[in-house]
Design an enzyme around this catalytic site. Structure first.
Site, mmCIF file in Angstrom:
data_model
loop_
_atom_site.group_PDB
_atom_site.id
_atom_site.type_symbol
_atom_site.label_atom_id
_atom_site.label_comp_id
_atom_site.label_asym_id
_atom_site.label_seq_id
_atom_site.Cartn_x
_atom_site.Cartn_y
_atom_site.Cartn_z
ATOM 1 N N ASP A 192 -4.454 -0.837 0.850
ATOM 2 C CA ASP A 192 -3.033 -1.067 1.102
ATOM 3 C C ASP A 192 -2.683 -2.500 0.671
ATOM 4 O OD1 ASP A 192 -0.482 -0.022 2.611
ATOM 5 O OD2 ASP A 192 -0.906 -1.925 3.594
ATOM 6 N N HIS B 242 -2.787 8.277 3.115
ATOM 7 C CA HIS B 242 -2.807 6.859 2.768
ATOM 8 C C HIS B 242 -4.052 6.129 3.252
ATOM 9 C CE1 HIS B 242 -1.153 2.949 1.761
ATOM 10 N NE2 HIS B 242 -1.341 2.535 3.002
#
Length: 349
Positions: free
Chosen positions: A125, A326
């Site tokens: 991320d 994610h």
């Protein structure tokens, strides 16, 4: 997994330099190292070539709990940090204290404080973006880079704030979450009254097994006069997130507040200016990408993945995990660990 560890003086918590783990001690140890931020909290496990792990938003070093023992057992000195603004690391008061090059300087200082000259850097991320710029701007220190969830996009192009403002109206209408995060105090007022509940919803919204169904309002956008949370799934945790894991994350943010983490978003235009000299530049060191097929980041940045032959000429593997969202290293730890181990084993030196 055990509950989150607390600093233990018997495990070498120091204010200056960490002591390398010995061959008969593979337990994680906590350290506070001097960096430009003031101090950076790191958790170290194993011995061997240094691998630096950088977490994303809104997480901490704990995001790497499934990787650390496996990489350490394979002969690596694994160090996961609390990025500036998170956990036990320093939290500068100025918003401008969270610009990208400052975070790179922290990473370099961690490597030096550990008595090392170079490291492999792995990020997820926001950590992936920080890892990429670390490798780009300090190739003398970071000899290889692995990016999880967020592919490399070279600096340059339009000003970020203009790009995100132009995205308003997408995702069933509303303001893109990055724009929503820009104004100091605005997102904090939504999150901080119930940090644990907000985090649970955020993690669920971006995880493959709990994300909203196709056609539901997009949780990356805020409706007019609304909040992000009202688009999050309620009353459900993704399979990778146990109650103790949620406690580990929430406990840190309940103690520190959210401003340090959110200030990373508030520096994107500053980063754009700071990195202008690297516009269009490739990362030439050996690299790796791992993403989730159901991660919105891959849809938004599909062109970045297609450009890897030019932007990551040292790429040694690009993996998109089917049915994964994610949080790749937590949703699919065994597969991620296998990919990381194979890649690390392929690196020169």
């Amino acid at each position: 997994m055990p509950p989150p560890a607390t600093p233990n003086p018997a495990h070498g918590l120091t204010a200056d330099r960490a002591t390398p783990a010995t061959s008969d001690d593979l337990d994680p140890t906590h350290h506070l190292l001097p960096t430009p931020a003031g101090r950076t909290h790191v958790v170290q496990q194993g011995h061997g070539p240094l691998v630096l792990l950088l977490h994303g938003f809104p997480e901490s070093w704990y995001a790497w709990r499934y990787q650390m023992p496996v990489l350490a057992a394979a002969g690596h000195r694994v160090v996961a940090i609390d990025v500036r603004g998170y956990g036990r690391s320093s939290k500068p008061a100025s918003v401008a204290g969270y610009r990208m090059l400052d975070l790179v300087a922290d990473n370099v200082a961690v490597v030096e404080a550990l008595g090392e000259r170079s490291a492999v850097v792995v990020g997820h991320d926001w950590g992936a973006s920080i890892a990429a710029v670390s490798a780009l701007s300090r190739p003398d220190v970071f000899r290889a880079v692995a990016l999880l969830s967020v592919p490399y996009t070279p600096p340059g192009g339009p000003r970020p704030s203009e790009v995100f403002a132009a995205m308003a109206g997408e995702g069933s209408g509303g303001e893109f979450y990055v724009s929503y995060f820009q104004q100091p105090g605005r997102a904090e007022s939504e999150i901080e009254p119930d940090v644990r509940g907000w985090l649970a919803g955020f993690y669920a919204a971006l995880s493959a097994d709990t994300m909203p169904a196709p056609g539901a309002p997009d949780p990356h956008f805020v409706g007019v006069g609304g909040t992000l949370r009202e688009r999050f799934p309620a009353g459900v945790l993704p399979s990778w997130l146990g109650e103790r894991d949620l406690d580990a994350y929430a406990g840190e943010f309940e103690r520190t507040g959210m401003t340090g983490a959110l200030n990373r978003y508030r520096n994107m235009d500053r980063d754009w200016a700071d990195l202008a000299g690297y516009a269009g530049a490739p990362i030439t060191q050996p690299s790796l990408f791992v993403g989730g097929a159901r991660d919105a980041s891959l849809a938004w940045l599909a062109d970045a993945v297609k450009a890897f032959p030019d932007t990551l000429p040292g790429l040694r593997g690009s993996h998109v995990l089917d049915g994964c969202g994610h949080f790749v290293q937590q949703e699919r730890p065994e597969e991620t660990n296998r990919i990381l181990l194979d890649w690390l084993a392929s690196l020169p030196g």
